[in-house]
Design an enzyme around this catalytic site. Sequence first.
Site, PDB file in Angstrom:
ATOM      1  N   CYS A  22      23.438  13.865  43.942  1.00  0.00           N
ATOM      2  CA  CYS A  22      24.028  12.665  44.534  1.00  0.00           C
ATOM      3  C   CYS A  22      25.469  12.459  44.094  1.00  0.00           C
ATOM      4  O   CYS A  22      26.255  11.852  44.815  1.00  0.00           O
ATOM      5  CB  CYS A  22      23.250  11.417  44.119  1.00  0.00           C
ATOM      6  SG  CYS A  22      21.497  11.569  44.096  1.00  0.00           S
ATOM      7  N   HIS A  61      30.371  23.194  30.321  1.00  0.00           N
ATOM      8  CA  HIS A  61      30.124  22.167  31.334  1.00  0.00           C
ATOM      9  C   HIS A  61      28.689  22.251  31.863  1.00  0.00           C
ATOM     10  O   HIS A  61      28.037  21.224  32.073  1.00  0.00           O
ATOM     11  CB  HIS A  61      31.115  22.330  32.484  1.00  0.00           C
ATOM     12  CG  HIS A  61      30.995  21.268  33.540  1.00  0.00           C
ATOM     13  ND1 HIS A  61      31.457  19.976  33.367  1.00  0.00           N
ATOM     14  CD2 HIS A  61      30.436  21.304  34.788  1.00  0.00           C
ATOM     15  CE1 HIS A  61      31.202  19.268  34.453  1.00  0.00           C
ATOM     16  NE2 HIS A  61      30.579  20.052  35.329  1.00  0.00           N
TER      17      HIS A  61
END
Length: 447
Positions: free
Chosen positions: A53, A95
């Site tokens: 999302c 990351h």
Amino acid sequence: MSGSRSVITGVSVSHVDASVDEIERVSGDSEREMVRDLLTREGVDEAFALRTCNRAEAYIVSDDAAVGRRALRDFAPDVRDGAVTDLDHEAAIRHLMRVATGLESLVVGEDQILGQFRTAIEEARSVGGIGPMLDEALTKALHVGERARTETAINEGVVSLGSAAVRLAERHLDLTESTAVVVGAGEMGLLTARALDAAGIGRLLVVNRTVPHAEHVARDVTCEASAVALDALPAAVGAAELVVSATASPDYVLDDATLSGAGETLLIDIAQPRDIDPAVASLAAVTVHDIDALESVTEETHDKRQAAAERVEEMIDDEFTHLMERFKRARADEAIGAMYESAERVKQREVETALRKLESQGELTDDQRETVGALADTIVNQLLAAPTKSLREAAAEDDWTTIQTAMQLFDPEFGGERPTLPAGEMPDGVAEDADVPPHVVDRLSDD
């Protein structure tokens, strides 16, 4: 296929710097199609894509960082520069770990990202995107993500966009006196329904294209709940004070026509791409919030989880260090392997020449042949002991110029196929501190 000389290059567009609209513009294709497309680009050996999302990211493996940057250059052509984060090899690996632990999520520590991460890996694997480099990096990211949730309190409190949406709704409505509509019966819809149930919602309507899926969600909660077909959405909205939409539809699910008879209604859109047409904000009776509006709610959770987040950061530092050491050792091993294999080819050729000359002077015994071979092994390995140590140190210090020079010196093909050497034991005379990699030792021979 990628090898230990390969590097990971990544690019990320996420809620940290990008708006919902910008993320939506990057998320046109499925993860599988994104990976399939990346694999067609020049120099790309492996590829992985992640869409949620609040993020759209791509990672590729190539033999050169510049090649990787070119391959990802048009990943987000319609997004302003400040909203696109480029990631080099080490930054990409770190990351990925941060994403899997939930530190990069809008709701810090949320659990759904792990499932989304696993699904994205399987999607990439299904089209041949996952090779040895990404497999190791992604597996490590999943491992640290699982550790974060079992060893810290990073996932306590608001744990999903659905629960954040409910927390936001509580600021505007008395949920115990309200009827809520959840549009979508997937994972996010189920989590939203559970959060509404826990908040004491008066009545719940679950709307979905496939009614049995909506019935499954309705049965999962303890409040008064009903399943509603998608074509009855306007009537359901008309009966509700709150609508939370969380489908995977590529098109708007709620528009002017759907909401024309809604009355006073709070709409919260947690879908990506959006479920609610932004134009409905002009309707006087409705109030619309999207994912960007949830930041104020998630900041509260972030503050509460700060201590846990610091522990997770330490965990990532440790896991990252271990993984980078393995990658560095693998790169040194490849250079060392090329060096020993090159020396082995020369040794075998020269030993054969020497034996032919000696045999021309008289027949040699097996012991004499063995002595000549052992002498050659001893000379080669004693000569290479110091370079082996230097290459190990170069890898530890990120001195890839030295590593690459060694590859070019001892492996003229530098990426082509090398001859396979016969298996054998370590020749006599190799110094213990030579630290020859096991896979190299297996290729050396006493014969």
